[in-house]
Design an enzyme around this catalytic site. Structure first.
Site, PDB file in Angstrom:
ATOM      1  N   HIS A  52     -40.001  38.624 -97.415  1.00  0.00           N
ATOM      2  CA  HIS A  52     -38.789  38.506 -96.483  1.00  0.00           C
ATOM      3  C   HIS A  52     -39.576  37.934 -95.003  1.00  0.00           C
ATOM      4  O   HIS A  52     -40.749  38.107 -94.711  1.00  0.00           O
ATOM      5  CB  HIS A  52     -38.288  39.911 -96.089  1.00  0.00           C
ATOM      6  CG  HIS A  52     -37.844  40.593 -97.387  1.00  0.00           C
ATOM      7  ND1 HIS A  52     -36.540  40.115 -97.939  1.00  0.00           N
ATOM      8  CD2 HIS A  52     -38.059  41.630 -97.874  1.00  0.00           C
ATOM      9  CE1 HIS A  52     -36.344  40.779 -99.104  1.00  0.00           C
ATOM     10  NE2 HIS A  52     -37.282  41.920 -99.110  1.00  0.00           N
ATOM     11  N   GLU A 102     -39.023  46.697 -94.954  1.00  0.00           N
ATOM     12  CA  GLU A 102     -38.438  47.691 -95.948  1.00  0.00           C
ATOM     13  C   GLU A 102     -39.848  48.707 -96.322  1.00  0.00           C
ATOM     14  O   GLU A 102     -40.617  48.478 -96.290  1.00  0.00           O
ATOM     15  CB  GLU A 102     -37.859  47.198 -96.998  1.00  0.00           C
ATOM     16  CG  GLU A 102     -38.791  46.321 -98.067  1.00  0.00           C
ATOM     17  CD  GLU A 102     -38.063  45.473 -99.119  1.00  0.00           C
ATOM     18  OE1 GLU A 102     -37.094  44.849 -98.606  1.00  0.00           O
ATOM     19  OE2 GLU A 102     -38.290  45.491-100.283  1.00  0.00           O
ATOM     20  N   HIS A 146     -43.685  40.843-102.958  1.00  0.00           N
ATOM     21  CA  HIS A 146     -43.256  41.910-103.585  1.00  0.00           C
ATOM     22  C   HIS A 146     -42.250  41.822-104.805  1.00  0.00           C
ATOM     23  O   HIS A 146     -41.320  40.918-104.653  1.00  0.00           O
ATOM     24  CB  HIS A 146     -42.894  43.176-102.780  1.00  0.00           C
ATOM     25  CG  HIS A 146     -41.369  42.758-101.798  1.00  0.00           C
ATOM     26  ND1 HIS A 146     -41.758  42.039-100.759  1.00  0.00           N
ATOM     27  CD2 HIS A 146     -40.253  43.212-102.141  1.00  0.00           C
ATOM     28  CE1 HIS A 146     -40.378  41.779-100.324  1.00  0.00           C
ATOM     29  NE2 HIS A 146     -39.590  42.552-100.944  1.00  0.00           N
ATOM     30  N   ARG A 185     -36.924  33.912-102.634  1.00  0.00           N
ATOM     31  CA  ARG A 185     -37.193  34.250-103.812  1.00  0.00           C
ATOM     32  C   ARG A 185     -38.509  33.054-104.165  1.00  0.00           C
ATOM     33  O   ARG A 185     -38.449  31.877-104.141  1.00  0.00           O
ATOM     34  CB  ARG A 185     -36.012  33.995-104.827  1.00  0.00           C
ATOM     35  CG  ARG A 185     -36.235  34.613-106.302  1.00  0.00           C
ATOM     36  CD  ARG A 185     -34.696  34.529-107.134  1.00  0.00           C
ATOM     37  NE  ARG A 185     -33.889  35.297-106.476  1.00  0.00           N
ATOM     38  CZ  ARG A 185     -32.489  34.883-106.477  1.00  0.00           C
ATOM     39  NH1 ARG A 185     -32.283  33.700-106.734  1.00  0.00           N
ATOM     40  NH2 ARG A 185     -31.594  35.753-106.105  1.00  0.00           N
TER      41      ARG A 185
HETATM   42 ZN    ZN Z   1     -37.437  43.068-100.373  1.00  0.00          ZN
END
Ligand code: ZN
Length: 319
Positions: free
Chosen positions: A105, A123, A180, A200
């Site tokens: 991200h 996150e 991740h 991605r």
């Molecule tokens: Zn994530």
């Protein structure tokens, strides 16, 4: 006015989750959690969300039927009058039956410039359940940007990707720029910034309806942190936390997250702009209101003393 305010700030704001079907999703949210799921590939439960892609509604009480985003706009005092332009957090349950794509991200600055003013995404994950020998992807082994780009462009994924073993109860912090992925068999509760921007990097060469899903290679290389941070800095083992108290798992610029294990009675103080709580195991009461596994709710600003009774586990968060 005073009494109306007092009354609404003493309400528990229970929310109806929004479910998302995903190619990698499963059916555990319908089997092991008290939810009506839309299908047996339900990957995500957006449990506390005011995001336009999944805006939760209030389940009961004076605000029943209102969306969380509308409540945030119309009644900022419930959330401590933060002055923020949107509800800042998003809480999800994730059921990964298959591996998720390997992703990264952006931070706020990059997302603002490249993603239409969106927030970036920091996150963290609480592992609700996983198989005995589960692993997650956290970080990578490239020493600098040139090596990172080279390994990605030549598809040397096994050398690039760093996997770590995980167990039920592990807590993992993922800041922007960290590569991740959740692997199949893992269920998590995710606390994140209110953002839906994901790049991605690699999707295991899978196809969906005969086509590979879009990758975002250039943006990924832009935002991936090199070298990756140490794994030890990102993982907290929660197995031996004391009962009947709020245990702080993480405190960063965007959120604080606690784990609370109630074995008979716990008293905490809601002294934050708002306090989000998710019951992840068991059942009990909150100031006399029944709550059980699968309930997600917000305690408004000024709520004050919270007495939790019963046998249950909760994850709580605030900004
Ligand atoms: Zn994530």
């Amino acid at each position: 006015m005073q009494s109306v305010n007092e009354q609404s700030n003493s309400q528990i704001i229970f929310l109806n989750p929004v479910f998302k079907q995903m190619v990698w999703g499963g059916d555990r949210l319908g089997r092991e959690w008290p939810y009506e799921i839309p299908g047996d590939n339900t990957g995500e439960c957006w449990a506390v969300s005011a995001h336009p892609n999944g805006d939760c509604t209030v389940r009961e009480g004076v605000y029943m039927g209102e969306t969380l985003s509308a409540l945030w706009e119309k009644h900022p005092a419930l959330f401590g009058n933060t002055g923020l332009d949107r509800f800042p957090l998003l809480i999800k349950l994730i059921d990964a039956k298959a591996d998720l794509s390997i992703q990264v991200h952006p931070n706020d600055a990059y997302a603002k410039e490249h993603e239409n003013g969106s927030l970036g995404k920091t996150e963290c994950w609480y592992i609700l359940d996983c198989d005995e020998d589960s692993h997650l992807v956290i970080g990578h082994n490239a020493k600098d940007k040139a090596e990172l780009a080279d390994m990605i462009h030549s598809g040397r994924w096994n050398g690039l990707i760093r996997e770590i073993p995980v167990r039920k109860g592990d807590f993992i912090y993922i800041d922007p720029g960290t590569v991740h992925a959740i692997k199949g068999g893992i269920m998590i509760l995710e606390t994140q910034q209110n953002s839906d921007i994901t790049y991605r990097v690699y999707d295991y060469d899978r196809t969906v309806d005969g086509k590979p899903r879009t990758l975002h290679i250039d943006k990924s290389i832009d935002v991936i942190t090199v070298p990756a941070r140490n794994v030890e800095e990102s993982v907290v083992k929660t197995g031996s936390l004391p009962d009947n108290t709020a245990n702080l798992l993480c405190s960063c610029q965007y959120f604080k997250v606690w784990k609370i294990n109630v074995s008979d009675s716990a008293a905490i103080n809601q002294e934050y702009p708002f306090l989000i709580m998710s019951v992840i195991e068991g059942d009990g009461t909150l100031n006399g209101h029944p709550v059980r596994k699968g309930d997600h709710f917000i305690l408004p600003a000024g709520y004050g003393e919270v007495r939790l009774e019963g046998k249950m586990e909760l994850i709580a968060s605030t900004i």
